[in-house]
Structure formats: C-alpha cells, structure tokens
Design a protein around this motif. Sequence first.
Motif, PDB file in Angstrom:
ATOM      1  N   UNK A  55       2.347  14.961  -2.374  1.00  0.00           N
ATOM      2  CA  UNK A  55       1.927  15.005  -0.984  1.00  0.00           C
ATOM      3  C   UNK A  55       0.478  14.634  -0.744  1.00  0.00           C
ATOM      4  N   UNK A  56      -0.365  14.795  -1.769  1.00  0.00           N
ATOM      5  CA  UNK A  56      -1.788  14.508  -1.600  1.00  0.00           C
ATOM      6  C   UNK A  56      -2.237  13.405  -2.566  1.00  0.00           C
ATOM      7  N   UNK A  57      -2.191  13.679  -3.852  1.00  0.00           N
ATOM      8  CA  UNK A  57      -2.758  12.755  -4.833  1.00  0.00           C
ATOM      9  C   UNK A  57      -2.088  11.379  -4.811  1.00  0.00           C
ATOM     10  N   UNK A  58      -0.777  11.328  -4.770  1.00  0.00           N
ATOM     11  CA  UNK A  58      -0.079  10.034  -4.769  1.00  0.00           C
ATOM     12  C   UNK A  58      -0.375   9.252  -3.489  1.00  0.00           C
ATOM     13  N   UNK A  59      -0.448   9.949  -2.396  1.00  0.00           N
ATOM     14  CA  UNK A  59      -0.754   9.280  -1.118  1.00  0.00           C
ATOM     15  C   UNK A  59      -2.176   8.726  -1.119  1.00  0.00           C
ATOM     16  N   UNK A  60      -3.119   9.477  -1.667  1.00  0.00           N
ATOM     17  CA  UNK A  60      -4.495   8.990  -1.781  1.00  0.00           C
ATOM     18  C   UNK A  60      -4.515   7.735  -2.645  1.00  0.00           C
ATOM     19  N   UNK A  61      -3.823   7.776  -3.775  1.00  0.00           N
ATOM     20  CA  UNK A  61      -3.782   6.623  -4.671  1.00  0.00           C
ATOM     21  C   UNK A  61      -3.185   5.394  -4.013  1.00  0.00           C
ATOM     22  N   UNK A  62      -2.217   5.590  -3.140  1.00  0.00           N
ATOM     23  CA  UNK A  62      -1.594   4.473  -2.446  1.00  0.00           C
ATOM     24  C   UNK A  62      -2.429   3.923  -1.309  1.00  0.00           C
ATOM     25  N   UNK A  63      -3.242   4.785  -0.698  1.00  0.00           N
ATOM     26  CA  UNK A  63      -4.000   4.400   0.492  1.00  0.00           C
ATOM     27  C   UNK A  63      -5.414   3.885   0.218  1.00  0.00           C
TER      28      UNK A  63
END
Length: 131
Positions: A55-63
Amino acid sequence: MSNIEPVRALYAAFAKGDMPAALATMAPDIVWNEAENYPYADRNPYIGPEAVLHGVFARIGGDWEGFAATPDEFIDGGDTIVSLGHYTGTFKATGKPMRAQFAHVCRVKDGKIASFQQYADTLGTAVAMGR
C-alpha cells in the motif's frame, strides 16, 4: 538494544531498496498511518508489514524516481522515537522534483516498530505530483 535501532534500520533498508530488511523492523501487527491529505493515506491504517509493502512502498516505487526518505535527526523518547527529515525524488508522471519535510513518530515494542505516524509537507508533494 536502543529503541532507535529498529527505526534507523528501517531507513537504512529502505534507502538500499532492501524491502525484506525494512519489513523485518516491523511488528507483525504494525499500525502504519500516512499523513492526512498525503497521496498514500487513502488506505489508512495499514495493518501489518505486507499492507505497508503493497500500500505504501510499492506505490512509492511505481510513482517516483529516486525517492528517498532521509532522516536528519532522531529524538529518543524511550518507546517513542521521532525522526525529522526530508523526502526527495522526482514524480515520474510530471517530471517535477520534490523536497518535502517530514516528521515520523514510531512507537517501538519488543525491538520492533509497532506503530508509525507520518506528518509531512503535503503541499510540496502535491505540487510535484501536479495536483
């Protein structure tokens, strides 16, 4: 071991992109909250390391390109550790850079981070995101 150590370890692991090590700093039932009005607060609270990862780390990595959370200071309050620092990175969709202040409040229990509360410069982040 000082209660600062798992918090320092979280930042170090995140900086290296070592997600297993970052998740290992967290209690199995960690309660993680992003700051109100922050882009990743839409699923608050995140319960458990896997929820934080997806919910947080993967989304940051994608954005973001080159996203970093750099603590400048730690305040040791015993079971409560406060870190003050800056986020930096470039939002991929806009190409705009960001530098935004943060304060993180971590509660540590039995050597693991049991809760995390983010306070952040939401405007600085929103401007980089073109919002």
